[in-house]
Design an enzyme around this catalytic site. Structure first.
Site, short mmCIF file in Angstrom:
data_model
loop_
_atom_site.label_atom_id
_atom_site.label_comp_id
_atom_site.label_asym_id
_atom_site.label_seq_id
_atom_site.Cartn_x
_atom_site.Cartn_y
_atom_site.Cartn_z
CB SER A 152 6.83 17.77 -3.16
OG SER A 152 7.12 18.06 -4.24
CG HIS A 207 11.10 19.66 -1.54
ND1 HIS A 207 9.97 20.10 -1.02
CD2 HIS A 207 10.73 19.15 -2.57
CE1 HIS A 207 8.87 19.77 -1.64
NE2 HIS A 207 9.32 19.06 -2.59
CG ASP A 219 8.71 21.65 1.89
OD1 ASP A 219 8.48 22.83 2.43
OD2 ASP A 219 9.98 21.60 1.62
#
Length: 324
Positions: free
Chosen positions: A138, A243, A168
């Protein structure tokens, strides 16, 4: 990956396939900053490493926005069981720091690891500083990229990296609200990186979760990061997962609750996503550090071997050409 013996030969221990838990038992060691202790880290860190005597490569792992480093316990133990020392700093407390502050803090932790990690490892477990890699999820994925691109003012310039993996990665909420430093250029192959890079994405990351906006929005997620990388680079997208699906189950506290409901989540077992993420990291590190290409090429050639459905087809573009 097996331990590196203290000799010219890197490894002789045979380990299971990358998507399976490795052969080495592991332990988790939390280390906090302590005043007047020269070996203490500048930020709290969680070390996950094998307990078997040996010398192992170091992997810096950066958590996602407002998350806790211990939310990744399953994935970090998976990677460590293949013969790696994971150092996961906690870069936020009550409130997330500014983007540049986070990148600079990451640089400080990397400096600390290069000098003082040994003091906190089990007996006869050593870190091989010659092989240091960056992994992040992230916002932490973006932090890993920013460090590799030279944006950490605190980083010792003598430190080099062997591989970079973004899980991600996210660079902001939209193109007009991005976290500092602004590393995305929106120009293909614009990242000035001379190390192998893998980018992992999720099919549900760009999706709304009812009234909640996407956690990995288009133009700021894995697709753009991958486009801006040069060969050697790889791209894997877990189509049916969201996610946060790589995190542990049953996360504690308010932050854990929010992590479970903020993003669009998949309906399949999260354990499959964790095996996928851990396996991709292991296979790509073996490829990047040791030139062991068989597993990563097999995943690209036959995506059905992955615990998570891969769509679109995975890519591996090598500096000498494209392998599909």
């Amino acid at each position: 990956m097996a331990a590196i013996e203290d000799s010219p030969t890197f490894s002789s221990v045979v380990t299971p396939a990358a998507f399976e838990i490795g052969s080495l038992p592991t332990t988790e060691i939390p280390v906090d900053p302590v005043e007047n202790d020269s070996t203490a880290p500048p930020k709290p860190v969680r070390i996950t490493c094998p307990t078997v005597a040996g010398t192992y490569p170091v992997v810096l792992f950066f958590h996602g926005f407002y998350l806790r480093n211990y939310f990744y316990s399953d994935v970090l133990n998976h990677i460590a069981s293949h013969g790696y020392i994971l150092v996961a700093p906690q870069l936020c407390k009550l409130l997330p720091p500014g983007g540049q502050v986070e990148v600079d803090d990451a640089g400080s932790v990397i400096n600390w690891a290069s000098e003082n990690l040994k003091a906190h490892l089990p007996t006869s477990v050593n870190a091989n500083g010659k092989y240091t890699s960056l992994v992040g999820h992230s916002r932490g994925g973006k932090t890993a990229f920013a460090v590799a691109l030279g944006h950490a003012a605190t980083l010792d310039p003598s430190i080099t990296f062997s591989a970079l993996i973004g899980i991600d990665p996210v660079a902001g909420t939209n193109k007009y609200i991005r976290t500092d430093p602004h590393i995305l250029t929106y120009k293909p192959e614009s990242f000035e990186l001379d190390i192998p890079v893998a980018v992992v994405g999720t099919g549900l990351g760009p999706k709304w979760n009812n009234v909640m906006p996407p956690c990995a929005p288009t133009d700021l997620n894995h697709e753009e990061f991958y486009k801006e990388c040069k060969a050697t680079k790889a791209h894997f997208v877990a189509a049916d997962y969201g996610h946060m699906d790589m995190l542990d189950d049953d996360l504690p506290g308010f932050v854990g609750f929010m992590a479970g409901c903020m993003c669009k989540n998949g309906q399949r077992k999260k354990s499959e996503m964790r095996s996928f993420v851990g396996g991709i990291v292991v296979a790509f590190l073996k490829y990047s550090l040791w030139g062991e290409k068989a597993e990563i090429r097999l995943i690209v050639k036959d995506p059905s071997v992955s615990p998570a459905k891969l769509d679109p087809s995975p890519e591996l573009e090598e500096a000498s050409g494209i392998f599909v």
